[in-house]
Design a protein around this motif. Sequence first.
Motif, PDB file in Angstrom:
ATOM      1  N   LEU A  26       0.830  -1.202   0.000  1.00 56.12           N
ATOM      2  CA  LEU A  26       0.000   0.000   0.000  1.00 56.12           C
ATOM      3  C   LEU A  26       0.865   1.253   0.000  1.00 56.12           C
ATOM      4  O   LEU A  26       0.567   2.242  -0.681  1.00 56.12           O
ATOM      5  CB  LEU A  26      -0.914  -0.017   1.227  1.00 56.12           C
ATOM      6  CG  LEU A  26      -2.089   0.967   1.259  1.00 56.12           C
ATOM      7  CD1 LEU A  26      -3.087   0.660   0.148  1.00 56.12           C
ATOM      8  CD2 LEU A  26      -2.782   0.923   2.620  1.00 56.12           C
ATOM      9  N   ASN A  30       1.010   4.113  -2.951  1.00 54.42           N
ATOM     10  CA  ASN A  30       0.423   5.424  -2.681  1.00 54.42           C
ATOM     11  C   ASN A  30       1.394   6.488  -2.180  1.00 54.42           C
ATOM     12  O   ASN A  30       1.180   7.673  -2.425  1.00 54.42           O
ATOM     13  CB  ASN A  30      -0.702   5.275  -1.644  1.00 54.42           C
ATOM     14  CG  ASN A  30      -1.896   4.520  -2.179  1.00 54.42           C
ATOM     15  OD1 ASN A  30      -2.676   5.054  -2.956  1.00 54.42           O
ATOM     16  ND2 ASN A  30      -2.025   3.267  -1.767  1.00 54.42           N
ATOM     17  N   GLU A  66      -2.174   9.901   5.644  1.00 52.73           N
ATOM     18  CA  GLU A  66      -3.176   9.415   4.706  1.00 52.73           C
ATOM     19  C   GLU A  66      -3.101   7.897   4.558  1.00 52.73           C
ATOM     20  O   GLU A  66      -4.133   7.212   4.556  1.00 52.73           O
ATOM     21  CB  GLU A  66      -3.003  10.088   3.350  1.00 52.73           C
ATOM     22  CG  GLU A  66      -3.951   9.575   2.261  1.00 52.73           C
ATOM     23  CD  GLU A  66      -5.422   9.705   2.646  1.00 52.73           C
ATOM     24  OE1 GLU A  66      -6.222   8.864   2.187  1.00 52.73           O
ATOM     25  OE2 GLU A  66      -5.764  10.628   3.418  1.00 52.73           O
ATOM     26  N   VAL A  67      -1.890   7.338   4.424  1.00 52.38           N
ATOM     27  CA  VAL A  67      -1.779   5.880   4.325  1.00 52.38           C
ATOM     28  C   VAL A  67      -2.251   5.227   5.619  1.00 52.38           C
ATOM     29  O   VAL A  67      -2.916   4.184   5.602  1.00 52.38           O
ATOM     30  CB  VAL A  67      -0.336   5.457   3.983  1.00 52.38           C
ATOM     31  CG1 VAL A  67      -0.203   3.938   3.990  1.00 52.38           C
ATOM     32  CG2 VAL A  67       0.077   6.008   2.627  1.00 52.38           C
ATOM     33  N   ASP A  68      -1.943   5.846   6.754  1.00 53.71           N
ATOM     34  CA  ASP A  68      -2.421   5.325   8.033  1.00 53.71           C
ATOM     35  C   ASP A  68      -3.949   5.294   8.073  1.00 53.71           C
ATOM     36  O   ASP A  68      -4.551   4.316   8.534  1.00 53.71           O
ATOM     37  CB  ASP A  68      -1.883   6.205   9.165  1.00 53.71           C
ATOM     38  CG  ASP A  68      -1.685   5.443  10.459  1.00 53.71           C
ATOM     39  OD1 ASP A  68      -1.103   4.339  10.405  1.00 53.71           O
ATOM     40  OD2 ASP A  68      -2.111   5.943  11.505  1.00 53.71           O
ATOM     41  N   ARG A  69      -4.593   6.342   7.558  1.00 57.35           N
ATOM     42  CA  ARG A  69      -6.058   6.366   7.508  1.00 57.35           C
ATOM     43  C   ARG A  69      -6.587   5.289   6.565  1.00 57.35           C
ATOM     44  O   ARG A  69      -7.618   4.658   6.835  1.00 57.35           O
ATOM     45  CB  ARG A  69      -6.551   7.747   7.072  1.00 57.35           C
ATOM     46  CG  ARG A  69      -6.499   8.803   8.170  1.00 57.35           C
ATOM     47  CD  ARG A  69      -7.281  10.042   7.767  1.00 57.35           C
ATOM     48  NE  ARG A  69      -6.630  10.746   6.665  1.00 57.35           N
ATOM     49  CZ  ARG A  69      -5.733  11.707   6.825  1.00 57.35           C
ATOM     50  NH1 ARG A  69      -5.370  12.077   8.052  1.00 57.35           N
ATOM     51  NH2 ARG A  69      -5.198  12.308   5.786  1.00 57.35           N
ATOM     52  N   GLN A  70      -5.901   5.083   5.444  1.00 58.45           N
ATOM     53  CA  GLN A  70      -6.332   4.040   4.510  1.00 58.45           C
ATOM     54  C   GLN A  70      -6.294   2.666   5.176  1.00 58.45           C
ATOM     55  O   GLN A  70      -7.192   1.836   4.976  1.00 58.45           O
ATOM     56  CB  GLN A  70      -5.448   4.050   3.262  1.00 58.45           C
ATOM     57  CG  GLN A  70      -5.630   5.275   2.372  1.00 58.45           C
ATOM     58  CD  GLN A  70      -4.684   5.264   1.195  1.00 58.45           C
ATOM     59  OE1 GLN A  70      -4.057   4.260   0.890  1.00 58.45           O
ATOM     60  NE2 GLN A  70      -4.577   6.402   0.517  1.00 58.45           N
ATOM     61  N   VAL A  71      -5.264   2.414   5.976  1.00 55.74           N
ATOM     62  CA  VAL A  71      -5.168   1.133   6.671  1.00 55.74           C
ATOM     63  C   VAL A  71      -6.300   0.984   7.679  1.00 55.74           C
ATOM     64  O   VAL A  71      -6.873  -0.094   7.843  1.00 55.74           O
ATOM     65  CB  VAL A  71      -3.802   0.999   7.377  1.00 55.74           C
ATOM     66  CG1 VAL A  71      -3.747  -0.291   8.191  1.00 55.74           C
ATOM     67  CG2 VAL A  71      -2.674   1.018   6.355  1.00 55.74           C
ATOM     68  N   ARG A  73      -9.205   1.828   7.471  1.00 59.75           N
ATOM     69  CA  ARG A  73     -10.466   1.496   6.819  1.00 59.75           C
ATOM     70  C   ARG A  73     -10.492   0.074   6.270  1.00 59.75           C
ATOM     71  O   ARG A  73     -11.489  -0.347   5.676  1.00 59.75           O
ATOM     72  CB  ARG A  73     -10.746   2.503   5.692  1.00 59.75           C
ATOM     73  CG  ARG A  73     -10.988   3.922   6.199  1.00 59.75           C
ATOM     74  CD  ARG A  73     -11.563   4.804   5.112  1.00 59.75           C
ATOM     75  NE  ARG A  73     -10.602   5.111   4.076  1.00 59.75           N
ATOM     76  CZ  ARG A  73      -9.832   6.205   4.065  1.00 59.75           C
ATOM     77  NH1 ARG A  73      -9.913   7.079   5.065  1.00 59.75           N
ATOM     78  NH2 ARG A  73      -8.985   6.420   3.090  1.00 59.75           N
ATOM     79  N   LEU A  74      -9.395  -0.681   6.431  1.00 60.85           N
ATOM     80  CA  LEU A  74      -9.378  -2.069   5.991  1.00 60.85           C
ATOM     81  C   LEU A  74     -10.339  -2.897   6.839  1.00 60.85           C
ATOM     82  O   LEU A  74     -10.704  -2.532   7.950  1.00 60.85           O
ATOM     83  CB  LEU A  74      -7.969  -2.656   6.104  1.00 60.85           C
ATOM     84  CG  LEU A  74      -6.897  -2.073   5.174  1.00 60.85           C
ATOM     85  CD1 LEU A  74      -5.544  -2.676   5.505  1.00 60.85           C
ATOM     86  CD2 LEU A  74      -7.251  -2.315   3.723  1.00 60.85           C
TER      87      LEU A  74
END
Length: 288
Positions: A26, A30, A66-71, A73-74
């Motif tokens: 990821l 990204n 942002e990548v932390d937020r994407q994780v 939402r997994l």
Amino acid sequence: ARHGLVGVFDGHHGPDLTGKNDIPGLLVQNFPRLVAGADGFTVKKRGCCCRMRRDIYSSFRDACSEVDRQVSRLDEPGNKGSTLVSAVLHGNTATVCNVGDSGARLFRHKSDRVDEVEKTRSHDFYDWSECLRVRLMGCSIEFQAGTWRAWDPEKLVAAAYSRSIGDFYAMEDGDKKLFISDPDVYTWRMQDRDVLVLASDGLWDLLDIPYEEDGEYKTFDLAGFLYEGVMARKPLDQICRELITEAARTWNLDDPRTRDDISIVLVAYNAGRSDSEPDLEIGAAKEE
């Protein structure tokens, strides 16, 4: 090349069988896009270096968040996060960020040696400020398996790093995130024949471990290894591969059970000695 973005992303446990929790993947997908998408990523006119540097600082922090937020939402966020070290390269300037125990060091070529002149701070529990932050959140720190770790067996916490991307250990609603994703960001000026090393903790941890060989106790001489490679004018990819091979051999001399995987990126800065020679030469390798 005169500009670029490089990085090492060191996942804790790798993807699960479904591939859903591939946090390093990821990041690879990204992180460069998020960093490079900021205004001021490249210098547009003379005199805007300071503005560009501030924009890159903000870009690194925003990309990590942002990548932390994407994780988060997994379907199953958990303890499959990643540390990282990355650098934006512009001419003789390297803007470096790190989260966790992946890090970077800058080595300067002298007439008869290579010296370490800059290094990132490792986010681990040998740093008192990281210990204090984690202790204040109610997590104990204990010496386990050869190093200091955040330790909470009930929540399956046994981490040697204090910051990372995508770690949500047994968090309940309202819990604060134990392993924050805030990066440290540095700006380093490179000189002719400098070598920038970005690597996972599998390399950096090795430098602090004495090992016995031929009846003598030694430590891994990274500066000497780089000096021999630079003097022999070896391609950087080759130096990376040889460095991983030698580091793995040294790990095995100490204790093979504690050996960690190693990923490395090398960047050599050449101050325009000829029109045909690039300002920045980049090599990379990872342990298969």
